[in-house]
Write a protein that holds these residues in place. Structure first.
Motif, PDB file in Angstrom:
ATOM      1  N   UNK A  66       0.864  -1.303  -0.092  1.00  0.00           N
ATOM      2  CA  UNK A  66       0.055  -0.058  -0.066  1.00  0.00           C
ATOM      3  C   UNK A  66       0.989   1.256  -0.072  1.00  0.00           C
ATOM      4  N   UNK A  67       1.902   1.198   0.821  1.00  0.00           N
ATOM      5  CA  UNK A  67       2.896   2.539   0.949  1.00  0.00           C
ATOM      6  C   UNK A  67       3.579   2.764  -0.471  1.00  0.00           C
ATOM      7  N   UNK A  68       3.930   1.459  -1.440  1.00  0.00           N
ATOM      8  CA  UNK A  68       4.510   1.768  -2.498  1.00  0.00           C
ATOM      9  C   UNK A  68       3.688   2.359  -3.569  1.00  0.00           C
ATOM     10  N   UNK A  69       2.291   1.828  -3.359  1.00  0.00           N
ATOM     11  CA  UNK A  69       1.340   2.454  -4.398  1.00  0.00           C
ATOM     12  C   UNK A  69       1.000   4.002  -4.128  1.00  0.00           C
ATOM     13  N   UNK A 113       3.222   6.084  -2.593  1.00  0.00           N
ATOM     14  CA  UNK A 113       4.585   6.809  -2.875  1.00  0.00           C
ATOM     15  C   UNK A 113       4.282   6.856  -4.467  1.00  0.00           C
ATOM     16  N   UNK A 114       4.022   5.658  -5.448  1.00  0.00           N
ATOM     17  CA  UNK A 114       3.609   6.013  -6.796  1.00  0.00           C
ATOM     18  C   UNK A 114       2.955   6.930  -7.246  1.00  0.00           C
ATOM     19  N   UNK A 115       1.841   7.216  -6.499  1.00  0.00           N
ATOM     20  CA  UNK A 115       0.985   8.196  -7.029  1.00  0.00           C
ATOM     21  C   UNK A 115       1.572   9.748  -6.717  1.00  0.00           C
ATOM     22  N   UNK A 152       1.515  15.396   0.581  1.00  0.00           N
ATOM     23  CA  UNK A 152       1.341  14.106   1.139  1.00  0.00           C
ATOM     24  C   UNK A 152       2.700  13.260   1.609  1.00  0.00           C
ATOM     25  N   UNK A 153       3.517  13.902   0.847  1.00  0.00           N
ATOM     26  CA  UNK A 153       4.912  12.993   1.038  1.00  0.00           C
ATOM     27  C   UNK A 153       5.296  12.896   2.592  1.00  0.00           C
TER      28      UNK A 153
END
Length: 338
Positions: A33-36, A38-40, A72-73
């Motif tokens: 979920x975190x990777x998704x 961050x990908x956004x 959000x980062x």
């Protein structure tokens, strides 16, 4: 705080008992979920950097949304702390190094996959993410080119460290490109979803063409990785696909082929879809969902291919993340910030 974000907090709290039931699976789902998420953020910026280099009105929505998603980062970087703290439970090389010693040339993997060096790289990746997403790269060609270069290099290394190393002794030279292509696709889909239909002079057809390009790029890279591994048929390489092509994860992989490639590709061929904001938004929303599935398909089978708690944990975590990440982004497109 808006009510959708309160609901996101509630759903996230509902996920916490899974850490007691199966901590390793919980950390794997958290990583997916975190990777998704961050990908956004990085996907929106990657498209905005390309626009800074090429010019064109097609990239205006990306430039407008980039400051909003960058807000959000800091929260995403804080969400990396549980993964750093639980690395010894999540990664096989951190739990025991016997399999590293069994490699033909273990010296470099042993040095690279040491916990202090791993944690130091996580800090470096966080600092680089904060640095390349500064507003300067959205306006200046030189800064945009530098940001893209750093993103390609650091993003590939981060994918190797955080995702690829979940699978014992497996590697692929195309892996970084595959996951970065998926991030760029998810960022483009997010912009299409977040841009209000009433926003003036939005180049909807250009957004549709961009989505089509990223769908084809991701599909080509993912298929070529699969084709090379399938043709060689070496045990140390096929081990990554074995748990992903069986059982429920095999169905998830088929859904990715049919939806993220097949249906979206066919839909985006038609101007009637790309010129109509409501239809294009529907395709983009589907791509947001499939890129989330892709992140789960990439991460979780390496850790717990038969983890039954993932059936309820992943939907709850992704729903919580969406409710925490996405509200208010439409105002960001209008004003360049939320």
């Amino acid at each position: 705080m808006r009510s959708p974000r309160w609901l996101g907090v509630v759903l996230l709290a509902a996920c916490l008992p899974a850490a007691w039931l199966d901590l390793r699976l919980f950390l794997a789902c958290w990583l997916a979920v975190w990777w998704w998420c961050l990908g956004l953020v990085l996907g929106v910026h990657a498209n905005a950097w390309i626009r800074a280099l090429s010019g064109g009105a097609w990239g205006d929505p990306f430039v407008a949304l980039a400051p909003a998603v960058r807000r959000r980062l800091p929260w995403l970087l804080l969400a990396l702390l549980p993964l750093a703290a639980g690395a010894h439970r999540l990664y096989p090389w951190a739990a025991g190094r016997a399999w590293l010693d069994a490699l033909p040339r273990p010296d470099f993997p042993r040095a690279w996959l040491s916990q202090p060096f791993f944690l130091a790289r996580l800090v470096a990746y966080a600092l680089l993410a904060a640095w390349i997403t500064r507003g300067t790269a959205l306006r200046r060609k030189g800064a945009a080119a530098g940001a893209l270069a750093v993103y390609a290099l650091a993003g590939t290394l981060a994918a190797i460290d955080l995702l690829m190393s979940l699978q014992q002794a497996w590697y692929s030279t195309a892996f970084g490109l595959v996951v970065l292509g998926a991030q760029s696709l998810s960022g483009a889909a997010l912009v299409a979803v977040a841009t209000p239909r009433s926003a003036p002079e939005v180049p909807w057809r250009d957004l549709g063409n961009l989505l089509l390009m990223w769908v084809m790029t991701w599909a080509y890279l993912a298929f070529m990785q699969f084709l090379v591994i399938w043709a060689e048929n070496l045990p140390r390489e096929v081990v990554w696909y074995v748990p992903r092509l069986a059982g429920g994860w095999g169905a998830a992989g088929l859904a990715l082929v049919l939806l993220q490639l097949g249906l979206s590709f066919l839909a985006l061929l038609f101007r009637a879809v790309k010129d109509e904001p409501r239809r294009l938004k529907a395709v983009a929303a589907m791509l947001l969902a499939t890129t989330a599935l892709d992140a789960a398909w990439t991460v979780v089978p390496s850790v717990a291919p038969r983890g039954v708690h993932a059936l309820w944990l992943l939907p709850l975590m992704f729903a919580a993340a969406a409710l925490l990440m996405l509200p208010g982004l439409a105002q960001g497109v209008r004003h360049g910030a939320t």
